[in-house]
Design a protein around this motif. Structure first.
Motif, PDB file in Angstrom:
ATOM      1  N   ARG A  93      33.142  98.199  61.711  1.00  0.00           N
ATOM      2  CA  ARG A  93      34.325  97.702  61.017  1.00  0.00           C
ATOM      3  C   ARG A  93      34.034  97.422  59.544  1.00  0.00           C
ATOM      4  NH1 ARG A  93      39.106  94.670  62.527  1.00  0.00           N
ATOM      5  NH2 ARG A  93      38.534  95.019  64.682  1.00  0.00           N
ATOM      6  N   LYS A  94      32.823  96.907  59.243  1.00  0.00           N
ATOM      7  CA  LYS A  94      32.481  96.553  57.869  1.00  0.00           C
ATOM      8  C   LYS A  94      32.080  97.762  57.041  1.00  0.00           C
ATOM      9  CE  LYS A  94      30.886  91.935  59.186  1.00  0.00           C
ATOM     10  NZ  LYS A  94      29.750  90.972  59.167  1.00  0.00           N
ATOM     11  N   LEU A 142      40.363  99.598  51.848  1.00  0.00           N
ATOM     12  CA  LEU A 142      41.739  99.943  52.213  1.00  0.00           C
ATOM     13  C   LEU A 142      41.939  99.916  53.725  1.00  0.00           C
ATOM     14  CD1 LEU A 142      42.674 102.891  49.811  1.00  0.00           C
ATOM     15  CD2 LEU A 142      43.816 100.668  49.961  1.00  0.00           C
ATOM     16  N   VAL A 143      40.922 100.364  54.469  1.00  0.00           N
ATOM     17  CA  VAL A 143      41.016 100.382  55.927  1.00  0.00           C
ATOM     18  C   VAL A 143      40.713  99.003  56.492  1.00  0.00           C
ATOM     19  CG1 VAL A 143      40.053 101.378  58.034  1.00  0.00           C
ATOM     20  CG2 VAL A 143      40.412 102.822  56.021  1.00  0.00           C
ATOM     21  N   PRO A 164      47.965  94.092  55.578  1.00  0.00           N
ATOM     22  CA  PRO A 164      49.166  94.898  55.311  1.00  0.00           C
ATOM     23  C   PRO A 164      49.383  95.951  56.388  1.00  0.00           C
ATOM     24  CG  PRO A 164      47.366  95.561  53.870  1.00  0.00           C
ATOM     25  CD  PRO A 164      46.897  94.339  54.589  1.00  0.00           C
ATOM     26  N   THR A 165      50.621  96.317  56.590  1.00  0.00           N
ATOM     27  CA  THR A 165      50.968  97.355  57.563  1.00  0.00           C
ATOM     28  C   THR A 165      51.410  98.644  56.872  1.00  0.00           C
ATOM     29  OG1 THR A 165      53.223  96.479  57.706  1.00  0.00           O
ATOM     30  CG2 THR A 165      51.628  95.678  59.327  1.00  0.00           C
ATOM     31  N   ILE A 178      33.690 110.050  52.504  1.00  0.00           N
ATOM     32  CA  ILE A 178      35.047 110.473  52.131  1.00  0.00           C
ATOM     33  C   ILE A 178      36.015 110.063  53.235  1.00  0.00           C
ATOM     34  CG2 ILE A 178      36.527 112.430  51.572  1.00  0.00           C
ATOM     35  CD1 ILE A 178      34.066 113.879  50.555  1.00  0.00           C
ATOM     36  N   LEU A 179      37.119 109.437  52.865  1.00  0.00           N
ATOM     37  CA  LEU A 179      38.099 108.940  53.825  1.00  0.00           C
ATOM     38  C   LEU A 179      39.203 109.965  54.034  1.00  0.00           C
ATOM     39  CD1 LEU A 179      39.324 106.666  55.560  1.00  0.00           C
ATOM     40  CD2 LEU A 179      40.413 105.790  53.474  1.00  0.00           C
ATOM     41  N   TYR A 180      39.446 110.270  55.306  1.00  0.00           N
ATOM     42  CA  TYR A 180      40.557 111.133  55.706  1.00  0.00           C
ATOM     43  C   TYR A 180      41.494 110.310  56.581  1.00  0.00           C
ATOM     44  CZ  TYR A 180      37.553 114.994  54.179  1.00  0.00           C
ATOM     45  OH  TYR A 180      36.765 115.824  53.438  1.00  0.00           O
TER      46      TYR A 180
END
Length: 225
Positions: free
Chosen positions: A191-192, A197-198, A207-208, A34-36
């Protein structure tokens, strides 16, 4: 047998680190898939000091440093994320860590000893050089022995503790090497392991836009006018 068990434990998947992204100015955290996240410019942090007391250890002063994040796509679900273990740390030390993070996010990636922007990475490298690698412990012990020998002019410079430390560090060297190697591999692979999205925001040409902006756009699309 102990070495085999240690290798097995270190080769298990490591949790992803807390990620500070200067390009999009936000912080990421992942737990159980889960991404926070939280935007840096709107971040909320809290530091507190407390005392642990036990019959065996007595009293130990500790200090925590936590930031508030929310689940991507579900901002009502929030968590407090600890920036490192609080045990054995003081409030002053946690404040120093926060100032380091603030200097990196606002003035980095390179900054001087006052936290101001710098074109040179000399000061940051000097801070990183303080970290003692596990595989270098015996080198520092040998350096201490040489220093003691010079100060005592070669007489009565070697203590029993020095001998025990040196033998113990050489005995543990294989396990320490595996630990360092595994962490290097984990840092390259981490990183992978992040969601797409990250990952795309970690690329130099990515994208920024912030994740919180994407959430607001999505809510605007579903909410009635």
């Amino acid at each position: 047998m102990l070495l085999v068990l240690f290798v097995w434990e270190t080769l298990r998947p490591l949790p992803l680190p807390i990620l500070f992204n200067r390009r999009s100015r936000e912080v990421y955290f992942e737990r159980d898939g889960i991404l926070y996240h939280t935007p840096w410019d709107e971040i909320r942090a809290i530091a507190g000091e407390f005392m642990l007391v036990g019959p065996q250890m007595g009293g130990m002063r500790c200090a925590s440093l936590e930031v508030l994040m929310h689940r991507y796509g579900q901002p009502q679900e929030q968590v407090l994320v600890s920036l490192g273990l609080p045990m054995g740390k003081t409030l002053a030390l946690q404040k120093s860590l926060w100032e380091y993070l603030r200097a990196y996010m606002n003035n980095g990636p390179w900054f001087d000893k006052h936290g101001e922007h710098s074109e040179s990475d000399a000061y940051v490298k000097s801070l990183l050089s303080v970290r003692m690698k596990r595989t270098d412990w015996h080198k520092y012990t040998l350096e201490k022995i040489r220093k003691d020998k010079a100060e005592n002019h070669g007489k009565n410079y070697l203590s029993g503790l020095d001998v025990v430390m040196l033998i113990g560090e050489l005995f543990l060297y294989p396990m320490n090497w595996v630990h360092e190697f595994t962490n290097r591999v984990a840092r390259r692979r981490s990183r992978k392991s992040w969601p797409e999205l990250v990952q795309e925001r970690l690329r130099p040409d990515g994208p920024t836009s912030r994740l919180i902006d994407l959430e607001r756009e999505q809510r605007g699309m579903v909410e009635p006018a």
